[in-house]
Design a protein around this motif. Structure first.
Motif, PDB file in Angstrom:
ATOM      1  N   ARG A 105      52.550  36.052  28.630  1.00  0.00           N
ATOM      2  CA  ARG A 105      51.193  35.523  28.754  1.00  0.00           C
ATOM      3  C   ARG A 105      50.501  35.470  27.390  1.00  0.00           C
ATOM      4  O   ARG A 105      49.766  34.519  27.093  1.00  0.00           O
ATOM      5  CB  ARG A 105      50.381  36.381  29.721  1.00  0.00           C
ATOM      6  N   LYS A 116      49.211  47.393  34.509  1.00  0.00           N
ATOM      7  CA  LYS A 116      48.560  46.646  35.586  1.00  0.00           C
ATOM      8  C   LYS A 116      47.151  46.214  35.150  1.00  0.00           C
ATOM      9  O   LYS A 116      46.699  45.119  35.498  1.00  0.00           O
ATOM     10  CB  LYS A 116      48.485  47.503  36.843  1.00  0.00           C
ATOM     11  N   LEU A 119      47.718  43.215  33.014  1.00  0.00           N
ATOM     12  CA  LEU A 119      48.155  42.074  33.809  1.00  0.00           C
ATOM     13  C   LEU A 119      47.038  41.521  34.679  1.00  0.00           C
ATOM     14  O   LEU A 119      46.894  40.301  34.821  1.00  0.00           O
ATOM     15  CB  LEU A 119      49.356  42.467  34.673  1.00  0.00           C
ATOM     16  N   ASP A 120      46.247  42.412  35.271  1.00  0.00           N
ATOM     17  CA  ASP A 120      45.120  41.967  36.100  1.00  0.00           C
ATOM     18  C   ASP A 120      44.107  41.174  35.280  1.00  0.00           C
ATOM     19  O   ASP A 120      43.492  40.224  35.779  1.00  0.00           O
ATOM     20  CB  ASP A 120      44.433  43.164  36.762  1.00  0.00           C
ATOM     21  N   ASN A 121      43.935  41.586  34.032  1.00  0.00           N
ATOM     22  CA  ASN A 121      42.923  40.939  33.184  1.00  0.00           C
ATOM     23  C   ASN A 121      43.476  39.774  32.368  1.00  0.00           C
ATOM     24  O   ASN A 121      42.764  39.197  31.540  1.00  0.00           O
ATOM     25  CB  ASN A 121      42.300  41.966  32.238  1.00  0.00           C
ATOM     26  N   THR A 122      44.755  39.444  32.579  1.00  0.00           N
ATOM     27  CA  THR A 122      45.330  38.244  31.957  1.00  0.00           C
ATOM     28  C   THR A 122      45.867  37.290  33.012  1.00  0.00           C
ATOM     29  O   THR A 122      46.614  36.365  32.683  1.00  0.00           O
ATOM     30  CB  THR A 122      46.467  38.621  30.978  1.00  0.00           C
ATOM     31  N   ASP A 123      45.493  37.514  34.248  1.00  0.00           N
ATOM     32  CA  ASP A 123      45.906  36.650  35.351  1.00  0.00           C
ATOM     33  C   ASP A 123      44.879  35.527  35.485  1.00  0.00           C
ATOM     34  O   ASP A 123      43.714  35.773  35.816  1.00  0.00           O
ATOM     35  CB  ASP A 123      46.004  37.443  36.650  1.00  0.00           C
ATOM     36  N   GLN A 124      45.298  34.272  35.230  1.00  0.00           N
ATOM     37  CA  GLN A 124      44.366  33.149  35.260  1.00  0.00           C
ATOM     38  C   GLN A 124      43.700  32.986  36.618  1.00  0.00           C
ATOM     39  O   GLN A 124      42.580  32.499  36.710  1.00  0.00           O
ATOM     40  CB  GLN A 124      45.102  31.848  34.913  1.00  0.00           C
ATOM     41  N   ARG A 125      44.370  33.415  37.676  1.00  0.00           N
ATOM     42  CA  ARG A 125      43.845  33.207  39.026  1.00  0.00           C
ATOM     43  C   ARG A 125      42.794  34.228  39.398  1.00  0.00           C
ATOM     44  O   ARG A 125      41.984  33.982  40.299  1.00  0.00           O
ATOM     45  CB  ARG A 125      44.990  33.270  40.041  1.00  0.00           C
ATOM     46  N   HIS A 160      42.874  30.187  29.352  1.00  0.00           N
ATOM     47  CA  HIS A 160      43.587  30.949  30.387  1.00  0.00           C
ATOM     48  C   HIS A 160      42.679  31.989  31.058  1.00  0.00           C
ATOM     49  O   HIS A 160      43.150  32.916  31.695  1.00  0.00           O
ATOM     50  CB  HIS A 160      44.828  31.647  29.814  1.00  0.00           C
ATOM     51  N   TRP A 162      41.146  34.449  29.908  1.00  0.00           N
ATOM     52  CA  TRP A 162      41.050  35.795  29.331  1.00  0.00           C
ATOM     53  C   TRP A 162      41.113  35.810  27.796  1.00  0.00           C
ATOM     54  O   TRP A 162      40.840  36.839  27.183  1.00  0.00           O
ATOM     55  CB  TRP A 162      42.166  36.679  29.865  1.00  0.00           C
TER      56      TRP A 162
END
Length: 407
Positions: A154, A63, A66-72, A241, A243
């Motif tokens: 990602r 997580k 994923l949180d640190n590779t989420d573009q949003r 992206h 990140w």
């Protein structure tokens, strides 16, 4: 990073040992039989707690990624790669090519493998299980597998964007791929940048050299100066992206350095041309003045020949030397525009040599008049010797015809 992973693994391993110790202590306190159903149920209960713990731990790690590779939602780059100029190409460290052993994909995958690997550091509590540890359970969990797959997709997408950025810089590749010496050789040979038609046309011609004019050098230097400003304006750091941070500062510095070398190559050629032209003329004037200063006595054939050689050299050089000073002034003015300083001796030669050259031509005229008489005498002497040789040759031919072995 490797040290922290090792420290965490050591912590998990020591925690597993403590769990096994506490479980054995409870068995002793409860005086439970290993084969009893109650004890097996208890061990299964603890085993499920360990599985839940590993799931939560691995889920937390995934997580985080994923949180640190989420573009949003990402607020700062998580990973950084270096773009550097190495050998004949620009390369990423780590590599952005899928399948490369040192790629970013392999690096992230290794990190995730280490995350899952921690579940293999604790021996299985439930002895009846086929697996000696908990990693197989973690690998088979759909939720974790989906999170892992999403993360790697990602990473692939970010790597593709990085490769696209790399390709966008390919139009600068000629700067560090082409051979500068070979380029200059062809530039001087053809008088401009040779194109394919030039090479085809001149390949069958013996004479194709054309000295480039000063405007051709100005065009080349201005082109590289403009290119330098263009590259200097490029962003050294790019974030894709949200990140993935690409640090191209080293590549940018290296590319600017290469461009400077191209520009300096043309400037240095002009500097060398001015310096060598004046230096050669100064040496020629000094040597010729000394040669023309010697007296030529009647009958001194070697001195006459030497002086005549100097007079011929002045005559052959006159046209090119009479027209060389103005172009040299223009070349120096161009170099000053590019803040290229020349040695003081160049300015000294440029101030003195025109007058010295004029004096040398006057001296040559006077010497030519002085040696006219010895020259005429030598010409008459050579004519007499040629006539005498013809007489001797005819006499030998008559003697051979009269008394020759094939008569």
């Amino acid at each position: 990073m490797a040290e922290r992973v090792e420290q965490f693994h050591n912590l998990v391993q020591s925690s597993g040992e403590k769990i096994h110790f506490l479980l054995e202590s409870n068995r002793a306190l409860f005086r439970a039989e290993l084969s009893s159903e109650e004890w097996k149920a208890y061990v299964e209960y603890i085993d499920e707690m360990v599985i839940d713990g590993f799931f939560s731990c691995i889920e937390c790690s995934l997580k985080f990624f994923l949180d640190n590779t989420d573009q949003r939602a990402v607020v700062a780059p998580l990973l950084e790669v270096q773009l550097v100029l190495q050998g004949p190409d620009m390369v990423f460290f780590p590599s952005q090519e899928l399948g490369a052993p040192d790629s970013l994909f392999e690096m992230v995958e290794s990190l995730i493998n280490d995350v899952f690997k921690m579940s293999s550091l604790v021996p299985r509590l439930a002895k009846h299980s086929l697996s000696p540890h908990y990693q197989a359970d973690m690998e088979s969990m759909t939720d974790l597998a989906d999170m892992r797959h999403l993360l790697m997709e990602r990473v692939k997408a970010a790597m593709a964007v990085c490769c696209g950025f790399h390709n966008s810089l390919e139009h600068y590749s000629y700067l560090y791929v082409d051979d500068r010496k070979e380029f200059m050789h062809r530039f001087l040979e053809y008088g401009h940048i040779p194109t394919s038609p030039d090479v085809e046309v001149f390949s069958d011609s013996e004479v194709h050299e054309s000295t480039p004019i000063l405007d051709s050098f100005r065009e080349q230097i201005d082109g590289y100066e403009k290119l330098y400003e263009e590259v200097q304006g490029l962003e050294a750091v790019h974030v894709f992206h949200g990140w993935m941070r690409v640090d191209g500062s080293r590549m940018k510095s290296a590319l600017l350095n290469v461009i400077k070398k191209w520009s300096l190559m043309f400037k240095q050629h002009l500097i060398d041309h001015v310096t060598n032209s004046l230096s050669d003329l100064e040496k020629f004037i000094r040597a010729t003045e000394a040669g023309l200063s010697q007296r030529v006595e009647e009958g001194d054939y070697s001195s006459l020949v030497e002086v005549m050689g100097h007079l011929l050299a002045v005559k052959e050089r006159q046209t090119s030397t009479d027209t060389m000073f103005e172009p040299l002034h223009q070349t120096i003015a161009l170099l000053k525009i590019y803040e290229q300083e020349l040695p003081e001796v160049v300015y000294k030669h440029l101030a003195e040599l025109p007058e010295k050259w004029i004096n040398l031509k006057k001296q040559a005229i006077l010497v030519k008049q002085q040696v006219a008489s010895p020259q005429a005498i030598e010409v008459s002497s050579l004519r007499r010797k040629c006539a005498l040789f013809d007489v001797e040759q005819h006499a030998f031919r008559d003697h051979f015809r009269r008394d020759g072995p094939f008569r």
